[in-house]
Design a protein around this motif. Structure first.
Motif, PDB file in Angstrom:
ATOM      1  N   LEU A 148      12.171   5.524 -10.237  1.00 11.44           N
ATOM      2  CA  LEU A 148      11.870   6.750  -9.381  1.00 11.44           C
ATOM      3  C   LEU A 148      11.143   7.788  -9.856  1.00 11.44           C
ATOM      4  CD1 LEU A 148      15.703   6.883  -8.047  1.00 11.44           C
ATOM      5  CD2 LEU A 148      13.713   6.408  -6.691  1.00 11.44           C
ATOM      6  N   TYR A 159       7.365   7.000  -9.334  1.00 11.95           N
ATOM      7  CA  TYR A 159       6.937   6.986  -7.936  1.00 11.95           C
ATOM      8  C   TYR A 159       6.754   8.164  -7.407  1.00 11.95           C
ATOM      9  CZ  TYR A 159       6.698   1.806  -8.367  1.00 11.95           C
ATOM     10  OH  TYR A 159       6.316   0.836  -8.848  1.00 11.95           O
ATOM     11  N   CYS A 160       7.175   9.371  -8.364  1.00 12.80           N
ATOM     12  CA  CYS A 160       6.714  10.664  -7.853  1.00 12.80           C
ATOM     13  C   CYS A 160       5.447  11.131  -8.012  1.00 12.80           C
ATOM     14  CB  CYS A 160       7.725  11.756  -8.554  1.00 12.80           C
ATOM     15  SG  CYS A 160       9.482  11.647  -8.101  1.00 12.80           S
ATOM     16  N   TYR A 197       7.077   2.607  -0.009  1.00  9.45           N
ATOM     17  CA  TYR A 197       8.118   3.045  -0.658  1.00  9.45           C
ATOM     18  C   TYR A 197       9.253   1.988  -0.733  1.00  9.45           C
ATOM     19  CZ  TYR A 197       6.325   7.610  -1.059  1.00  9.45           C
ATOM     20  OH  TYR A 197       5.504   8.557  -1.322  1.00  9.45           O
ATOM     21  N   GLU A 237       8.515  -0.467  -2.607  1.00  9.15           N
ATOM     22  CA  GLU A 237       8.540  -0.558  -4.025  1.00  9.15           C
ATOM     23  C   GLU A 237       9.632   0.119  -4.983  1.00  9.15           C
ATOM     24  OE1 GLU A 237       5.077  -0.315  -7.503  1.00  9.15           O
ATOM     25  OE2 GLU A 237       4.433  -0.242  -5.442  1.00  9.15           O
ATOM     26  N   PRO A 238       9.624   1.460  -4.831  1.00 10.31           N
ATOM     27  CA  PRO A 238      10.811   2.244  -5.770  1.00 10.31           C
ATOM     28  C   PRO A 238      12.056   1.741  -5.386  1.00 10.31           C
ATOM     29  CG  PRO A 238       9.658   3.694  -4.324  1.00 10.31           C
ATOM     30  CD  PRO A 238       8.774   2.429  -4.329  1.00 10.31           C
ATOM     31  N   LEU A 239      12.282   1.413  -4.066  1.00  6.91           N
ATOM     32  CA  LEU A 239      13.511   1.367  -3.252  1.00  6.91           C
ATOM     33  C   LEU A 239      13.860  -0.125  -3.695  1.00  6.91           C
ATOM     34  CD1 LEU A 239      16.037   1.853  -1.458  1.00  6.91           C
ATOM     35  CD2 LEU A 239      14.612   1.140   0.451  1.00  6.91           C
ATOM     36  N   ILE A 277      13.349   9.210  -1.995  1.00  7.37           N
ATOM     37  CA  ILE A 277      12.390   8.374  -1.324  1.00  7.37           C
ATOM     38  C   ILE A 277      12.203   9.052   0.132  1.00  7.37           C
ATOM     39  CG2 ILE A 277      12.300   6.116  -0.261  1.00  7.37           C
ATOM     40  CD1 ILE A 277      13.631   4.953  -2.676  1.00  7.37           C
ATOM     41  N   ALA A 283       9.767  11.985  -0.327  1.00  9.24           N
ATOM     42  CA  ALA A 283       8.605  11.525  -0.628  1.00  9.24           C
ATOM     43  C   ALA A 283       7.810  10.762   0.554  1.00  9.24           C
ATOM     44  CB  ALA A 283       8.366  10.648  -1.678  1.00  9.24           C
ATOM     45  N   LEU A 284       8.706   9.973   1.281  1.00  5.73           N
ATOM     46  CA  LEU A 284       8.252   9.523   2.575  1.00  5.73           C
ATOM     47  C   LEU A 284       7.795  10.470   3.610  1.00  5.73           C
ATOM     48  CD1 LEU A 284       7.938   6.819   4.034  1.00  5.73           C
ATOM     49  CD2 LEU A 284      10.197   6.526   4.302  1.00  5.73           C
ATOM     50  N   GLU A 321       4.510  11.788   2.953  1.00  4.40           N
ATOM     51  CA  GLU A 321       3.431  10.869   3.156  1.00  4.40           C
ATOM     52  C   GLU A 321       3.120  10.662   4.437  1.00  4.40           C
ATOM     53  OE1 GLU A 321       0.451   8.757   1.665  1.00  4.40           O
ATOM     54  OE2 GLU A 321       2.109   9.116   0.105  1.00  4.40           O
TER      55      GLU A 321
END
Length: 299
Positions: free
Chosen positions: A102, A105-106, A254, A256-258, A284, A287-288, A291
């Motif tokens: 996590l 992926y920041c 996202y 991927e990190p999930l 997530i 960030a989503l 994005e």
């Protein structure tokens, strides 16, 4: 008249498979009884060799000699990727796969936060709200970290995110070297970066800190990480992302990190309390949101 899908299903499937492979990196690495640096060294070596083979077999030709400026950007990006992976894998060992993933992926959020300086883009209130949500999520996820090892792992995870941001921003500037050639050059540079670090450390300490000895199971896990998760994963990722709309790539990215969090809970038994679950959702989700706002305005 029927609406046609703006991209191929095969590209979307390839992209999702690559994300799930990347999300399982920490799980596979946990099965390998080597130091984080040794794992990254072997991973980048095996992945580079596989991509070179795929590149030659598929009939591609190198073009990077025509674009020296782009090549410099990819080299910097490859160095950043090698450093970020070394930091990330050490963070895996310190604070666990889910938390380290996590934090890592920041990186995209850092890129968007710096977008006014890097790309001259406005920092809107919607983005600031998204950043705030991510920050609160990080605090919730890492709220229980108060030991020396935990703090070190948190710092390593944060540093890996910063290097991730460097990797992304420099790679985006390489406009003429794309696809498999881009990923191949970047991965080879990453291997050389890790190799230089290992040799330098051995020279300073007077010998190698670790002899690479793996049993049969360890060799299989290492080949899986290098060939499938790295080589094949990069091939699927870079072969598909250019054929997908920006919004689709951003939303699906996202996974991927999930998936890293879900895999760590299922296969490694890592604890995910209610507070940490809320933190995961906020990181997530925030960030989503950033994005989606970012790609929508660029589109």
């Amino acid at each position: 008249m029927k609406n046609k899908m703006p991209y191929s299903i095969s590209a979307l499937i390839m992209y999702i498979v690559s994300l799930l492979l990347f999300g399982s990196n920490g799980i596979v690495a946990d099965k390998i009884s080597l130091s984080s640096v040794s794992i990254v060294l072997l991973r980048t070596l095996i992945g580079s060799l596989l991509l070179i083979l795929l590149f030659v077999v598929s009939g591609h030709k190198f073009t990077f000699t025509k674009y020296p400026k782009d090549l410099i950007y990819i080299i910097i990006s490859g160095i950043a990727m090698g450093i970020s992976w070394m930091l990330l894998y050490e963070a895996y060992a310190q604070i666990g796969v889910s938390t380290a993933s996590l934090l890592y992926y920041c990186g995209p959020v850092i890129v968007m936060a710096l977008s006014p300086l890097l790309y001259g883009e406005r920092l809107t209130w919607s983005k600031l709200c998204g950043f705030a949500v991510v920050f609160v999520g990080i605090v919730l996820v890492n709220g229980s970290i108060d030991t020396g090892g935990g703090v070190l792992g948190f710092i390593l995870g944060g540093a890996s995110a910063i290097m991730y941001a460097v990797m992304v921003t420099t790679n985006r500037r390489a406009k003429n070297i794309t696809g498999m050639e881009n990923s191949l050059v970047q991965l080879c540079v990453s291997f050389l970066t890790v190799a230089v670090f290992v040799l330098s450390r051995a020279f300073i300490s007077g010998g190698f800190a670790e002899s690479i000895k793996l049993g049969f199971d360890g060799i299989l896990w290492m080949l899986l990480l290098g060939m499938v998760n790295t080589g094949l994963g990069c091939y699927l990722y870079f072969s598909s992302i250019g054929r997908l709309p920006m919004q689709t790539a951003a939303v699906c990215g996202y996974l991927e990190p999930l998936s890293a969090v879900i895999f760590s809970v299922i296969f490694l038994g890592e604890n995910l309390t209610l507070t940490r679950t809320l933190g995961v959702v906020m990181i997530i989700g925030g960030a989503l949101f950033c994005e989606c706002i970012h790609t929508k305005k660029k589109a």
